[in-house]
Design a protein around this motif. Structure first.
Motif, PDB file in Angstrom:
ATOM      1  N   ASP A   4       0.102  -1.356  -0.488  1.00 41.17           N
ATOM      2  CA  ASP A   4      -0.150   0.200  -0.050  1.00 41.17           C
ATOM      3  C   ASP A   4       0.705   1.424   0.137  1.00 41.17           C
ATOM      4  O   ASP A   4       1.783   1.427   0.954  1.00 41.17           O
ATOM      5  CB  ASP A   4      -0.753  -0.062   1.295  1.00 41.17           C
ATOM      6  CG  ASP A   4      -1.748  -1.289   1.473  1.00 41.17           C
ATOM      7  OD1 ASP A   4      -2.059  -2.040   0.258  1.00 41.17           O
ATOM      8  OD2 ASP A   4      -2.060  -1.920   2.382  1.00 41.17           O
ATOM      9  N   HIS A   5       0.519   2.199  -1.243  1.00 43.31           N
ATOM     10  CA  HIS A   5       1.038   3.467  -0.850  1.00 43.31           C
ATOM     11  C   HIS A   5       0.515   4.184   0.973  1.00 43.31           C
ATOM     12  O   HIS A   5      -0.156   4.189   1.286  1.00 43.31           O
ATOM     13  CB  HIS A   5       0.643   4.751  -1.532  1.00 43.31           C
ATOM     14  CG  HIS A   5       0.906   3.983  -2.883  1.00 43.31           C
ATOM     15  ND1 HIS A   5       2.144   3.774  -3.656  1.00 43.31           N
ATOM     16  CD2 HIS A   5       0.144   3.780  -4.394  1.00 43.31           C
ATOM     17  CE1 HIS A   5       2.348   3.721  -4.866  1.00 43.31           C
ATOM     18  NE2 HIS A   5       0.616   3.152  -4.914  1.00 43.31           N
ATOM     19  N   VAL A   6       1.692   4.919   1.600  1.00 41.15           N
ATOM     20  CA  VAL A   6       2.144   5.522   2.935  1.00 41.15           C
ATOM     21  C   VAL A   6       2.325   6.532   2.755  1.00 41.15           C
ATOM     22  O   VAL A   6       3.025   6.928   1.677  1.00 41.15           O
ATOM     23  CB  VAL A   6       3.094   4.736   4.106  1.00 41.15           C
ATOM     24  CG1 VAL A   6       2.768   5.205   5.335  1.00 41.15           C
ATOM     25  CG2 VAL A   6       2.339   2.895   3.550  1.00 41.15           C
ATOM     26  N   PHE A   7       1.788   7.658   3.574  1.00 43.29           N
ATOM     27  CA  PHE A   7       1.800   8.625   3.006  1.00 43.29           C
ATOM     28  C   PHE A   7       1.962   8.922   4.606  1.00 43.29           C
ATOM     29  O   PHE A   7       1.158  10.097   5.110  1.00 43.29           O
ATOM     30  CB  PHE A   7       0.550   9.987   2.753  1.00 43.29           C
ATOM     31  CG  PHE A   7       0.103   9.213   1.370  1.00 43.29           C
ATOM     32  CD1 PHE A   7       0.818   9.956  -0.039  1.00 43.29           C
ATOM     33  CD2 PHE A   7      -0.478   7.843   1.052  1.00 43.29           C
ATOM     34  CE1 PHE A   7       0.806   8.969  -1.324  1.00 43.29           C
ATOM     35  CE2 PHE A   7      -0.912   7.862  -0.500  1.00 43.29           C
ATOM     36  CZ  PHE A   7      -0.148   8.128  -1.284  1.00 43.29           C
ATOM     37  N   VAL A   8       2.882   9.204   5.573  1.00 39.83           N
ATOM     38  CA  VAL A   8       4.125   9.550   6.700  1.00 39.83           C
ATOM     39  C   VAL A   8       4.578  10.561   6.622  1.00 39.83           C
ATOM     40  O   VAL A   8       5.400  11.013   7.751  1.00 39.83           O
ATOM     41  CB  VAL A   8       3.661   7.941   7.599  1.00 39.83           C
ATOM     42  CG1 VAL A   8       2.800   7.463   7.619  1.00 39.83           C
ATOM     43  CG2 VAL A   8       4.966   7.816   6.675  1.00 39.83           C
ATOM     44  N   CYS A   9       5.290  11.045   5.104  1.00 40.37           N
ATOM     45  CA  CYS A   9       6.427  11.996   6.257  1.00 40.37           C
ATOM     46  C   CYS A   9       6.111  13.527   5.931  1.00 40.37           C
ATOM     47  O   CYS A   9       7.060  13.778   6.212  1.00 40.37           O
ATOM     48  CB  CYS A   9       7.110  11.761   4.646  1.00 40.37           C
ATOM     49  SG  CYS A   9       8.091  10.338   4.556  1.00 40.37           S
ATOM     50  N   GLY A  10       4.792  14.060   5.876  1.00 39.50           N
ATOM     51  CA  GLY A  10       4.668  15.189   6.003  1.00 39.50           C
ATOM     52  C   GLY A  10       4.885  15.924   5.173  1.00 39.50           C
ATOM     53  O   GLY A  10       4.199  17.516   5.172  1.00 39.50           O
ATOM     54  N   HIS A  11       4.689  16.041   4.114  1.00 39.75           N
ATOM     55  CA  HIS A  11       5.069  16.382   2.744  1.00 39.75           C
ATOM     56  C   HIS A  11       5.253  15.369   1.281  1.00 39.75           C
ATOM     57  O   HIS A  11       5.899  14.547   1.391  1.00 39.75           O
ATOM     58  CB  HIS A  11       6.277  16.916   2.528  1.00 39.75           C
ATOM     59  CG  HIS A  11       6.472  17.972   1.447  1.00 39.75           C
ATOM     60  ND1 HIS A  11       6.900  18.055   0.534  1.00 39.75           N
ATOM     61  CD2 HIS A  11       6.056  19.487   1.551  1.00 39.75           C
ATOM     62  CE1 HIS A  11       6.545  18.689  -0.605  1.00 39.75           C
ATOM     63  NE2 HIS A  11       6.470  19.906   0.609  1.00 39.75           N
ATOM     64  N   PRO A  12       4.324  16.003   0.225  1.00 39.33           N
ATOM     65  CA  PRO A  12       4.234  15.161  -0.925  1.00 39.33           C
ATOM     66  C   PRO A  12       6.103  14.842  -1.508  1.00 39.33           C
ATOM     67  O   PRO A  12       5.837  13.395  -2.280  1.00 39.33           O
ATOM     68  CB  PRO A  12       3.396  15.997  -1.889  1.00 39.33           C
ATOM     69  CG  PRO A  12       2.771  16.685  -0.982  1.00 39.33           C
ATOM     70  CD  PRO A  12       3.570  17.165   0.015  1.00 39.33           C
ATOM     71  N   ALA A  13       6.449  15.652  -1.409  1.00 40.69           N
ATOM     72  CA  ALA A  13       7.539  15.592  -2.183  1.00 40.69           C
ATOM     73  C   ALA A  13       8.650  14.178  -1.494  1.00 40.69           C
ATOM     74  O   ALA A  13       9.313  12.948  -1.727  1.00 40.69           O
ATOM     75  CB  ALA A  13       8.915  16.412  -2.507  1.00 40.69           C
TER      76      ALA A  13
END
Length: 187
Positions: A4-13
């Motif tokens: 799964d794609h995970v978005f935990v870094c706080g910024h899209p880049a």
């Protein structure tokens, strides 16, 4: 490995740079197919839809991702940027990005893969030249190579995400204490 794609870094880049997971160990590629690239672009919230990606789009995305990761790492460590990585990022940022449109249902952004990658590149330029640079940290899990923005009070955050890495490290430390063995320490 979780696909799964995970978005935990706080910024899209930063989340984009983290699509190659576990760089120091098993190296798990999230952009294995054109469909996975398109899915990331939509799931990240950058665009609402992407025209079908091709294998060449995946290769372009991987090249941009590696340039972004190299530049983030250099900035985080206070080192100079590499010329090749700067060139890749700046070429992508110069491409037109998708224009949001107003519809009767609200805002909608449809993009080509190239337009979506241009948006990522522009966000990376903003991040790497902006005020959040001192907040960039690498995850304390030795197997994880995600870089995140630490906006916690006192800048004491240790992991990219509690669910993805923090719980693993804490559970391993607990098991080690129970066995009486030393635990793997966070960086």
């Amino acid at each position: 490995m979780n696909t799964d794609h995970v978005f935990v870094c706080g910024h899209p880049a930063l989340d984009f740079a983290a699509t190659l997971r576990a760089r120091r160990t098993v190296r798990f590629e999230m952009f294995a197919t054109p469909e996975r690239l398109a899915a990331w672009c939509v799931e990240s919230g950058l665009v609402d839809s992407v025209t079908p990606a091709r294998p060449s789009d995946v290769e372009r995305a991987k090249s941009l991702r590696e340039a972004v990761y190299e530049l983030i790492t250099a900035r985080r460590l206070g080192q100079p940027f590499g010329a090749r990585a700067l060139d890749v990022l700046n070429k992508a940022a110069r491409k037109p990005s998708a224009a949001p449109q107003l519809t009767s249902a609200g805002r909608r952004t449809d993009a080509t893969p190239e337009e979506a990658l241009s948006a990522v590149a522009r966000l990376a330029v903003e991040l790497l030249s902006g005020p959040d640079v001192p907040l960039l940290k690498e995850c304390g899990n030795p197997e994880c190579t995600r870089v995140y923005i630490d906006r916690s009070r006192g800048a004491r955050r240790q992991w990219c995400g509690m669910e993805s890495c923090g719980n693993k490290i804490k559970a391993a430390a607990y098991r080690a204490r129970k066995r009486g063995a030393p635990a793997t320490t966070a960086r």
